[in-house]
Every structure is written in C-alpha cells, then in structure tokens.
Scaffold this motif. Structure first.
Motif, PDB file in Angstrom:
ATOM      1  N   THR A  27      66.589  64.050  32.823  1.00 26.81           N
ATOM      2  CA  THR A  27      67.458  62.968  33.297  1.00 26.81           C
ATOM      3  C   THR A  27      67.714  61.917  32.231  1.00 26.81           C
ATOM      4  O   THR A  27      68.861  61.486  32.028  1.00 26.81           O
ATOM      5  N   ALA A  28      66.680  61.489  31.537  1.00 26.77           N
ATOM      6  CA  ALA A  28      66.864  60.465  30.509  1.00 26.77           C
ATOM      7  C   ALA A  28      67.811  60.951  29.410  1.00 26.77           C
ATOM      8  O   ALA A  28      68.658  60.183  28.924  1.00 26.77           O
ATOM      9  N   GLU A  78      72.428  49.484  26.941  1.00 25.49           N
ATOM     10  CA  GLU A  78      70.978  49.704  26.962  1.00 25.49           C
ATOM     11  C   GLU A  78      70.352  49.264  28.285  1.00 25.49           C
ATOM     12  O   GLU A  78      69.490  49.948  28.838  1.00 25.49           O
ATOM     13  N   ASP A  79      70.804  48.116  28.814  1.00 30.04           N
ATOM     14  CA  ASP A  79      70.240  47.631  30.071  1.00 30.04           C
ATOM     15  C   ASP A  79      70.572  48.572  31.235  1.00 30.04           C
ATOM     16  O   ASP A  79      69.722  48.829  32.097  1.00 30.04           O
ATOM     17  N   MET A  80      71.799  49.077  31.253  1.00 27.43           N
ATOM     18  CA  MET A  80      72.192  50.012  32.315  1.00 27.43           C
ATOM     19  C   MET A  80      71.391  51.309  32.198  1.00 27.43           C
ATOM     20  O   MET A  80      70.891  51.839  33.201  1.00 27.43           O
ATOM     21  N   ARG A  81      71.254  51.813  30.993  1.00 31.05           N
ATOM     22  CA  ARG A  81      70.492  53.046  30.807  1.00 31.05           C
ATOM     23  C   ARG A  81      69.047  52.853  31.257  1.00 31.05           C
ATOM     24  O   ARG A  81      68.475  53.714  31.936  1.00 31.05           O
ATOM     25  N   HIS A  82      68.459  51.727  30.886  1.00 30.34           N
ATOM     26  CA  HIS A  82      67.081  51.434  31.290  1.00 30.34           C
ATOM     27  C   HIS A  82      66.971  51.385  32.811  1.00 30.34           C
ATOM     28  O   HIS A  82      66.005  51.910  33.396  1.00 30.34           O
ATOM     29  N   ALA A  83      67.956  50.778  33.466  1.00 26.11           N
ATOM     30  CA  ALA A  83      67.913  50.640  34.924  1.00 26.11           C
ATOM     31  C   ALA A  83      67.958  51.992  35.618  1.00 26.11           C
ATOM     32  O   ALA A  83      67.185  52.250  36.555  1.00 26.11           O
ATOM     33  N   TYR A  84      68.842  52.885  35.168  1.00 27.05           N
ATOM     34  CA  TYR A  84      68.947  54.181  35.839  1.00 27.05           C
ATOM     35  C   TYR A  84      67.771  55.099  35.501  1.00 27.05           C
ATOM     36  O   TYR A  84      67.363  55.915  36.332  1.00 27.05           O
ATOM     37  N   LYS A  85      67.214  54.947  34.324  1.00 27.86           N
ATOM     38  CA  LYS A  85      66.003  55.705  34.000  1.00 27.86           C
ATOM     39  C   LYS A  85      64.838  55.248  34.875  1.00 27.86           C
ATOM     40  O   LYS A  85      64.014  56.068  35.312  1.00 27.86           O
ATOM     41  N   GLY A 129      62.398  58.473  41.689  1.00 26.59           N
ATOM     42  CA  GLY A 129      62.925  59.582  42.471  1.00 26.59           C
ATOM     43  C   GLY A 129      64.234  59.276  43.162  1.00 26.59           C
ATOM     44  O   GLY A 129      64.599  59.948  44.133  1.00 26.59           O
ATOM     45  N   ARG A 130      64.976  58.281  42.662  1.00 33.67           N
ATOM     46  CA  ARG A 130      66.248  57.908  43.288  1.00 33.67           C
ATOM     47  C   ARG A 130      67.460  58.282  42.452  1.00 33.67           C
ATOM     48  O   ARG A 130      68.566  58.370  42.966  1.00 33.67           O
ATOM     49  N   CYS A 131      67.289  58.427  41.168  1.00 38.24           N
ATOM     50  CA  CYS A 131      68.364  58.845  40.268  1.00 38.24           C
ATOM     51  C   CYS A 131      68.078  60.274  39.814  1.00 38.24           C
ATOM     52  O   CYS A 131      66.936  60.594  39.452  1.00 38.24           O
ATOM     53  N   HIS A 132      69.105  61.118  39.848  1.00 37.18           N
ATOM     54  CA  HIS A 132      68.915  62.547  39.592  1.00 37.18           C
ATOM     55  C   HIS A 132      69.956  63.065  38.609  1.00 37.18           C
ATOM     56  O   HIS A 132      71.049  62.505  38.499  1.00 37.18           O
ATOM     57  N   SER A 133      69.608  64.140  37.953  1.00 36.87           N
ATOM     58  CA  SER A 133      70.525  64.720  36.979  1.00 36.87           C
ATOM     59  C   SER A 133      70.664  66.225  37.183  1.00 36.87           C
ATOM     60  O   SER A 133      69.789  66.896  37.729  1.00 36.87           O
ATOM     61  N   VAL A 134      71.793  66.715  36.739  1.00 41.01           N
ATOM     62  CA  VAL A 134      72.050  68.154  36.635  1.00 41.01           C
ATOM     63  C   VAL A 134      72.279  68.433  35.158  1.00 41.01           C
ATOM     64  O   VAL A 134      73.047  67.718  34.501  1.00 41.01           O
ATOM     65  N   GLU A 135      71.602  69.426  34.638  1.00 36.79           N
ATOM     66  CA  GLU A 135      71.687  69.745  33.211  1.00 36.79           C
ATOM     67  C   GLU A 135      72.263  71.145  33.007  1.00 36.79           C
ATOM     68  O   GLU A 135      71.960  72.067  33.773  1.00 36.79           O
ATOM     69  N   VAL A 136      73.056  71.295  31.965  1.00 34.30           N
ATOM     70  CA  VAL A 136      73.599  72.597  31.585  1.00 34.30           C
ATOM     71  C   VAL A 136      73.079  72.928  30.189  1.00 34.30           C
ATOM     72  O   VAL A 136      73.149  72.095  29.269  1.00 34.30           O
ATOM     73  N   TRP A 137      72.564  74.149  30.056  1.00 31.76           N
ATOM     74  CA  TRP A 137      71.888  74.555  28.821  1.00 31.76           C
ATOM     75  C   TRP A 137      72.528  75.806  28.238  1.00 31.76           C
ATOM     76  O   TRP A 137      72.957  76.702  28.966  1.00 31.76           O
ATOM     77  N   GLN A 138      72.541  75.868  26.928  1.00 28.93           N
ATOM     78  CA  GLN A 138      72.940  77.072  26.207  1.00 28.93           C
ATOM     79  C   GLN A 138      71.866  77.340  25.159  1.00 28.93           C
ATOM     80  O   GLN A 138      71.693  76.584  24.208  1.00 28.93           O
ATOM     81  N   GLU A 139      71.108  78.395  25.417  1.00 27.97           N
ATOM     82  CA  GLU A 139      70.016  78.768  24.504  1.00 27.97           C
ATOM     83  C   GLU A 139      69.097  77.571  24.243  1.00 27.97           C
ATOM     84  O   GLU A 139      68.820  77.191  23.103  1.00 27.97           O
ATOM     85  N   ASN A 140      68.631  76.961  25.314  1.00 27.04           N
ATOM     86  CA  ASN A 140      67.687  75.844  25.286  1.00 27.04           C
ATOM     87  C   ASN A 140      68.252  74.550  24.704  1.00 27.04           C
ATOM     88  O   ASN A 140      67.506  73.595  24.448  1.00 27.04           O
TER      89      ASN A 140
END
Length: 238
Positions: A97-98, A117-124, A130-141
């Motif tokens: 997520t980070a 930076e402040d917004m990024r810190h807040a969502y991290k 357990g309130r902010c979530h991410s979906v990640e897409v990977w290609q060969e790690n």
C-alpha cells in the motif's frame, strides 16, 4: 468575487453539510482542520474528501455530480481481456500500500500534485489502521500499477491510481471490481469524472443520490476476508 467558507475547528471533527458546498468551484465546502485519521474518516463517512495544492490550506470537497463505478456492472473490453491473457500480470490486495501511494504521487509533477507528503503520511497511517487499501499489479515481481482508497462499509472511496506499463491501472480496477462485488461491495466512488474513468465505465450521480447511497452503505459489512492480503485470480465472466 468573495468566497465564504467554513473554517473547521481544530478541536471538533464536525463538518458542514455536503449540501452546503459551493457550485463554483464545484464542491468546495470548508478549509482548515487537520489530516488526522479520525477527521478523514469522518469526512468520508459524510461524502467529503480533502484535496488541496501547494501553498493552500487543507480544502475539503463534496462535488456534484459525483463519479462512481458500479462494480457488478464493470465490463472489461475484449482487447483488455486479450491483453491480460497474453501478458499475465499478477494482481494482489494490500501487499504494498505505501508503495502504491508513493507511486501515485511520483507520477505527477511535484509542483502540481495534491498528494503531498502530509497527504501520503495520512493515508499510510489509515492503511496501518486497516482503513486504507491498495490493489497492486505486478510484472515479474515489479510493481507496475495499482490503485488505493478507503473502505467505508460497502462503498470503496477510490483515491488515485497509477500505471507504469500498458493497461496496468485498468487491470487493477477490473480485478478489484470483480473481487469487491463478490465480497458484498456495492459502489466505488471516484470523485470527479474524467476522460480515463469515463472510458472505463464510470458514470455520474447527483449529490442527493450519491449521499443516499452512502448513507445506506457506510455501515454495511463486507465479507471478512475482503481486504486481507491476497492474490486475485482472473475475474469470472459475468
């Protein structure tokens, strides 16, 4: 022309009604306060979100109309399905997520991005709760795309997405829509319609309709495993 806005009390988490938001600029509601987890969650539970640029105070918005996806209706194009069959990108939830938040910020000009930076810190910080979530897409790690946002009951408030390779953000949204609706998710908020989200099937709701949907969904539970870290399989045909 003068604009009169409510300044938020730093010792009070309450917000004005979203129906008090300005028409011009569309949705501007209040300023000030802070980016504490409690304040941000209170905002999202009421259809409000922070967005502000360099040199500005924290600004709070609730635009109308509101852009949304109905996950059960999301239909990937034939070309996207063909692309994924060929490239076999892997898709995960809450594995990085980070990194997703940082990548969403990195792809925007430093002078223009709202994701400071402040917004990024807040969502991290919200992610650690357990309130902010991410979906990640990977290609060969290698992380090549993704999206993140906040879970408010059976509503997911999408914040931003990024793509380093062709179709990566589209595949993130496709897989997430399939997974989210299977886990009880009903609606994905993407705030303001743009060309990219519209091309993916986003549509608009007037403020009253959006707030009614929010009020009916914000305390409705998803399946417990919805946002547990996991890998997502190729979405089922619907």
């Amino acid at each position: 022309m003068a604009i009169y806005l409510t300044e938020l009390d730093p010792n009070n988490l309450s917000f004005p009604s979203p129906f008090d938001a300005l028409d011009d600029p569309n949705g501007l509601l209040a300023f000030g306060g802070d980016l504490s987890a409690d304040r941000i969650l209170t905002a999202y539970h009421n259809g409000i979100f922070p967005w502000y640029g360099p040199g500005e105070p924290i600004l709070w918005w609730s635009p109308s109309p509101r852009a949304v996806f109905k996950p059960s209706l999301f239909k990937p194009s034939k070309s996207l399905k063909k692309f994924q069959r060929k490239h076999q990108y892997q898709v995960s939830i809450n594995h990085a997520t980070a990194q997703v938040i940082d990548q969403c910020a990195a792809l925007r000009c430093a002078e223009e991005t709202w994701l400071n930076e402040d917004m990024r810190h807040a969502y991290k910080a919200l992610a650690k709760q357990g309130r902010c979530h991410s979906v990640e897409v990977w290609q060969e790690n290698r992380l090549i795309g993704g999206l993140y946002g906040l879970s408010i009951g059976q509503l997911f408030c999408g914040e931003s997405m990024f793509s380093l390779e062709s179709n990566a953000s589209k595949i993130a949204l496709w897989y997430f829509c399939d997974h989210f609706q299977q886990q009880g998710g009903q609606l994905i908020d993407c705030q303001v319609l743009n060309e990219h989200t519209q091309s993916l099937g986003a549509f608009e709701l007037e403020r009253e309709s959006f707030i009614q949907s929010l009020l009916s969904l914000r305390y409705q539970a998803l399946e417990e495993q919805c946002f547990q870290p996991q890998w997502l399989n190729l979405p089922t045909e619907r």
